[in-house]
Design an enzyme around this catalytic site. Structure first.
Site, PDB file in Angstrom:
ATOM      1  CB  ALA A 160      -0.960   0.000   1.173  1.00  0.00           C
ATOM      2  CB  CYS A 200       3.267   1.272 -12.621  1.00  0.00           C
ATOM      3  SG  CYS A 200       4.650   1.092 -11.519  1.00  0.00           S
ATOM      4  N   GLY A 233       0.411   5.065  -0.362  1.00  0.00           N
ATOM      5  CA  GLY A 233      -0.967   5.180   0.110  1.00  0.00           C
ATOM      6  C   GLY A 233      -1.972   5.729  -0.883  1.00  0.00           C
ATOM      7  CE  LYS A 267      -2.723   1.804  -7.836  1.00  0.00           C
ATOM      8  NZ  LYS A 267      -1.366   2.365  -7.527  1.00  0.00           N
TER       9      LYS A 267
HETATM   10  N1  SAM Z   1      -0.227   0.931  -3.864  1.00  0.00           N
HETATM   11  C1  SAM Z   1       0.728   1.991  -3.664  1.00  0.00           C
HETATM   12  C2  SAM Z   1       0.061   3.312  -3.970  1.00  0.00           C
HETATM   13  O1  SAM Z   1      -0.910   3.345  -4.714  1.00  0.00           O
HETATM   14  O2  SAM Z   1       0.514   4.331  -3.423  1.00  0.00           O
HETATM   15  C3  SAM Z   1       1.990   1.756  -4.463  1.00  0.00           C
HETATM   16  C4  SAM Z   1       2.600   0.412  -4.183  1.00  0.00           C
HETATM   17  S1  SAM Z   1       4.114   0.057  -4.971  1.00  0.00           S
HETATM   18  C5  SAM Z   1       3.649  -0.209  -6.602  1.00  0.00           C
HETATM   19  C6  SAM Z   1       4.456  -1.552  -4.378  1.00  0.00           C
HETATM   20  C7  SAM Z   1       4.698  -1.672  -2.894  1.00  0.00           C
HETATM   21  O3  SAM Z   1       4.992  -3.054  -2.596  1.00  0.00           O
HETATM   22  C8  SAM Z   1       5.889  -0.882  -2.384  1.00  0.00           C
HETATM   23  O4  SAM Z   1       5.497  -0.020  -1.354  1.00  0.00           O
HETATM   24  C9  SAM Z   1       6.855  -1.942  -1.860  1.00  0.00           C
HETATM   25  O5  SAM Z   1       7.548  -1.550  -0.707  1.00  0.00           O
HETATM   26  C10 SAM Z   1       5.938  -3.108  -1.561  1.00  0.00           C
HETATM   27  N2  SAM Z   1       6.639  -4.417  -1.585  1.00  0.00           N
HETATM   28  C11 SAM Z   1       7.932  -4.664  -1.902  1.00  0.00           C
HETATM   29  N3  SAM Z   1       8.210  -5.975  -1.794  1.00  0.00           N
HETATM   30  C12 SAM Z   1       7.062  -6.576  -1.397  1.00  0.00           C
HETATM   31  C13 SAM Z   1       6.712  -7.922  -1.104  1.00  0.00           C
HETATM   32  N4  SAM Z   1       7.590  -8.907  -1.220  1.00  0.00           N
HETATM   33  N5  SAM Z   1       5.451  -8.166  -0.716  1.00  0.00           N
HETATM   34  C14 SAM Z   1       4.548  -7.177  -0.617  1.00  0.00           C
HETATM   35  N6  SAM Z   1       4.831  -5.883  -0.896  1.00  0.00           N
HETATM   36  C15 SAM Z   1       6.051  -5.577  -1.278  1.00  0.00           C
END
Ligand code: SAM
Length: 444
Positions: free
Chosen positions: A109, A229, A112, A114
């Site tokens: 998340a 993305c 934040g 979404k």
């Molecule tokens: N959903 C967020 C937003 O809309 O602001 C953006 C999320 S970003 C694309 C992906 C997130 O997954 C990052 O914050 C990252 O730290 C986290 N992440 C990294 N490795 C992960 C893992 N193994 N399992 C779950 N989340 C992970």
């Protein structure tokens, strides 16, 4: 400066991106700036122009303002979010009923964007569990949700495997997966340095693992939303196919996106391209879980639900909320979310649960910053209205002279929206902003 993509990038995507020249050209054009309005704090009808076509709360701005120097940003009246990401709302609208109080998990998340969209969509119904595994990013997530102010949110910091133990707990799970990030190259050229075909494979393997870990936590008939993305098939359609094969789940059609010109319907799911729509690169697919999932009983922990609420006078419709005590202090939670907390507090590392109300010192209430920013705050509390310059000075954590004839705790407002507490003494207004929230930038 014209763009030069990483080595092998073109070859890697050639079959996926149909008009390479237009695609490349879009990376040399101006980047659209967009925000999404917090409808609990700002009347969306005040800004009627430049609406994002797939999200009625999204607005394009004519130019990029300095968000740090806008008190309305600190007050949580909007979230600066790139437009394509706002499309997940179409899935919520079509496949969930907010009146049924759904429990929604945003698994990946931070920062934040979404999560604030989901909180807005829930409109105080149900519960949002917003999770970020990386500890250093979970704090930023907590701040975003504090600014947003919705009481029916929990912020946790756990890995997907731990969350997967919440067997059949969630009506909807969003996996906005960590990815190779090619869809953001236009916004963040530095991200190109980290791109390679190997990084794409590494991300795809991690994405499969995340899905495997979290799938048990989805209720039978629950909705999974998967997004990235990235433009790479390996991270998008191939993961969708993995879900179809592994879990016998069918991808769902998203009516609103079907109707929008420029949103590209791929073999499985939807793609957003910067040369076809006004937004960045994005992929989205949704599934409904097969109903034949076997549920197991979950453990619970005791929660200290207070019999009386000394913060009640600060809250609007106080009788519809509960005050709980936990390692987080005094939190105000909705009646609907309370039964779920017995389970969540047992399994998860929780950083925020509802709204931190504050502390009691003898008979005195010391209100917390979270309460000032929350949407449950009483609208008729004493308040001090500041102009832009004074609001920014307050956000820099200066104490102001008490020229307002104010007394005791007051809500500090900018353009009628709360952004902090001030404690008015005879000669000055002491600043209630937490130190870590102060803005460091110089103001003119
Ligand atoms: N959903 C967020 C937003 O809309 O602001 C953006 C999320 S970003 C694309 C992906 C997130 O997954 C990052 O914050 C990252 O730290 C986290 N992440 C990294 N490795 C992960 C893992 N193994 N399992 C779950 N989340 C992970």
């Amino acid at each position: 400066m014209s763009i030069s993509f990483p080595e092998n990038f073109k070859e890697h995507l050639e079959t996926t991106i149909l008009n390479w020249d237009d695609f490349t050209e879009s990376h040399n054009q101006e980047i659209p700036v967009s925000i999404r309005i917090n409808s609990s704090k700002l009347n969306e009808n005040l800004l009627v122009e430049n609406v994002v076509s797939w999200n009625e709360k999204g607005r394009y701005l004519k130019q990029r303002p300095d968000f740090t120097l806008d008190p309305l940003f600190h007050a949580g009246t909007y979230y600066a979010q790139e437009a394509s990401s706002m499309s997940i709302e179409a899935v919520l609208d079509q496949y969930l009923e907010k009146e049924n109080n759904p429990v929604i998990l945003d698994l990946c998340a931070a920062p934040g964007g979404k999560s604030t969209l989901i909180a807005d969509w829930l409109n105080n119904n149900g519960l949002l569990v917003s999770n970020e595994v990386i500890k250093s990013r979970a704090g930023v997530l907590s701040e975003s949700l504090t600014r947003w102010g919705a009481p029916n949110t929990v912020v946790s910091s756990n890995d997907p495997l731990q969350l997967g133990k919440l067997n059949g707990f969630f009506d909807c799970i969003l996996v906005d997966a960590p990815c190779s990030g090619s869809g953001m190259f236009r916004k963040d050229r530095n991200a190109m340095q980290h791109w390679s075909e190997q990084a794409v494979s590494h991300c795809a393997a991690r994405q499969e693992r995340i899905i495997e870990d979290i799938w048990p936590a989805l209720k039978p008939n629950g909705i999974l939303i998967y997004s990235t993305c990235s433009y790479s098939e390996a991270e998008n359609e191939n993961i969708a196919k993995f879900i179809m094969q592994e879990y016998d789940a069918e991808p769902l059609s998203i009516q609103k996106l079907d109707e929008i010109e420029g949103v590209f319907k791929s073999e499985v799911g939807y793609r957003f391209y910067p040369h076809l729509i006004k937004g960045e690169g994005f992929y989205l697919v949704a599934f409904r879980k097969n109903p034949s999932h076997k549920l197991t009983k979950l453990d619970q922990v005791k929660i200290d639900v207070k019999k009386s609420n000394p913060f009640a006078e600060l809250i609007q419709l106080a009788s519809s909320y509960k005050l709980i005590g936990s390692h987080l202090g005094n939190s105000i939670v909705t009646e609907i979310m309370l039964p779920h907390l017995y389970t969540l507090h047992k399994y998860l590392h929780i950083l925020k649960s509802g709204v931190n109300a504050g502390e009691l010192k003898g008979n005195n209430v010391i209100p917390n910053h979270e309460l000032a920013l929350s949407t449950i705050i009483h609208p008729d509390l004493p308040s001090i209205h500041l102009d832009l310059n004074l609001a920014l000075r307050f956000l820099k954590k200066e104490a102001l002279p008490n020229t307002f004839n104010a007394n005791g705790w007051n809500l500090m407002k900018y353009q009628n929206v709360n952004f902090a507490w001030g404690n008015a003494l005879q000669n000055r207004i002491n600043n209630g902003l937490p130190k870590s929230w102060r803005i460091l930038k110089e103001i003119d």
